[in-house]
Design an enzyme around this catalytic site. Structure first.
Site, PDB file in Angstrom:
ATOM      1  N   HIS A  10      76.535 -35.388  -3.892  1.00  0.00           N
ATOM      2  CA  HIS A  10      77.382 -34.897  -2.802  1.00  0.00           C
ATOM      3  C   HIS A  10      78.455 -35.926  -2.452  1.00  0.00           C
ATOM      4  O   HIS A  10      78.335 -37.119  -2.765  1.00  0.00           O
ATOM      5  CB  HIS A  10      76.544 -34.558  -1.569  1.00  0.00           C
ATOM      6  CG  HIS A  10      75.864 -35.746  -0.943  1.00  0.00           C
ATOM      7  ND1 HIS A  10      76.535 -36.706  -0.209  1.00  0.00           N
ATOM      8  CD2 HIS A  10      74.567 -36.135  -0.959  1.00  0.00           C
ATOM      9  CE1 HIS A  10      75.706 -37.615   0.219  1.00  0.00           C
ATOM     10  NE2 HIS A  10      74.489 -37.304  -0.233  1.00  0.00           N
ATOM     11  N   GLU A  52      66.658 -35.402  -1.154  1.00  0.00           N
ATOM     12  CA  GLU A  52      66.664 -36.859  -1.273  1.00  0.00           C
ATOM     13  C   GLU A  52      65.252 -37.407  -1.075  1.00  0.00           C
ATOM     14  O   GLU A  52      64.368 -36.742  -0.519  1.00  0.00           O
ATOM     15  CB  GLU A  52      67.625 -37.467  -0.238  1.00  0.00           C
ATOM     16  CG  GLU A  52      67.790 -38.979  -0.297  1.00  0.00           C
ATOM     17  CD  GLU A  52      68.248 -39.530  -1.651  1.00  0.00           C
ATOM     18  OE1 GLU A  52      67.451 -39.423  -2.614  1.00  0.00           O
ATOM     19  OE2 GLU A  52      69.356 -40.089  -1.724  1.00  0.00           O
TER      20      GLU A  52
END
Length: 232
Positions: free
Chosen positions: A16, A101
């Site tokens: 990202h 994550e």
């Protein structure tokens, strides 16, 4: 020299774009930090170069996308693919916690120096400094737990790509996620334990590529260089 691996399926690792916490180096797991304006620009720039018909990431050749549920990853998908591509990929898109994550637990929002200082005060890490790849995170995930969820994704990808090692049809896969987890994924892709040293960098908004050698699903590899021209 001939391209002996032409047509071999690929896995694209998309980190990202930049966030305020990635700028400062704070560990960002479940915290839903949005992209900065620059972060959106990073992804947009990558999209113009590598996404589209005949480009490196051709939506018509993508068989599946795994996307982290965090908004910074979801927004990256929205910028990376235009409206027509999103419609084309709608049934291939999977938002999954398996590619979220690393769970940082007590270390969420901290810097590496702060984590090591706090652990030192507890009498930990006397022999060597804290290392996430070997020590994991207090109240968060261990390397073993991260390995388990990434291996499940890798198994799904190999099932998708295994029958098409010679380009029988487009079965590229895209992962849109985060810095630590994508580097962990790379280690597992090539069969490394997370504790094994493999220094890697993946900038916000950047794209990494994995594939296979010799058209064999049991020979996973890095793809160190990708031709930026039109795909044949």
């Amino acid at each position: 020299m001939p391209d002996k691996d032409a047509g071999t399926p690929r896995v694209f690792l998309v980190r990202h774009g930049e966030t305020e916490w990635s700028i400062s180096g704070r560990y960002t797991g479940r915290s839903d930090i949005p992209l900065t304006a620059n972060g959106e620009a990073q992804v947009s720039t990558s999209a113009k170069v590598i996404v589209g018909v005949g480009k490196i990431i051709d939506p018509s050749r993508v068989a599946h996308l795994f996307i982290s549920p965090r908004s910074r990853a979801q927004r990256t998908f929205d910028i990376l693919f235009d409206g027509d591509s999103q419609k084309q990929l709608e049934e291939k898109r999977e938002t999954t916690e398996d590619i979220r994550e690393w769970e940082y637990g007590a270390y969420e929002g901290l810097l590496t120096a702060q984590i090591r200082s706090a652990r030192k005060e507890k009498g930990l890490d006397e022999a060597k400094p804290w290392n996430i790849w070997t020590d994991g995170c207090e109240n968060g995930e261990s390397p073993g737990e991260v390995t388990a969820r990434l291996d499940s994704i890798i198994a799904k990808i190999r099932e998708i790509q295994g029958p098409c090692m010679h380009g029988e049809k487009g079965v590229d896969v895209v992962l849109i996620a985060h810095g630590h987890i994508l580097r962990a994924f790379t280690k597992r892709w090539i069969g490394f334990e997370l504790s094994r040293s493999l220094p890697m960098m993946l900038e916000p908004g950047a794209v990494g590529v994995l594939s296979y050698e010799h058209h064999k699903v049991d020979e996973p590899a890095f793809l160190l260089g990708v031709n930026m021209g039109t795909e044949s």
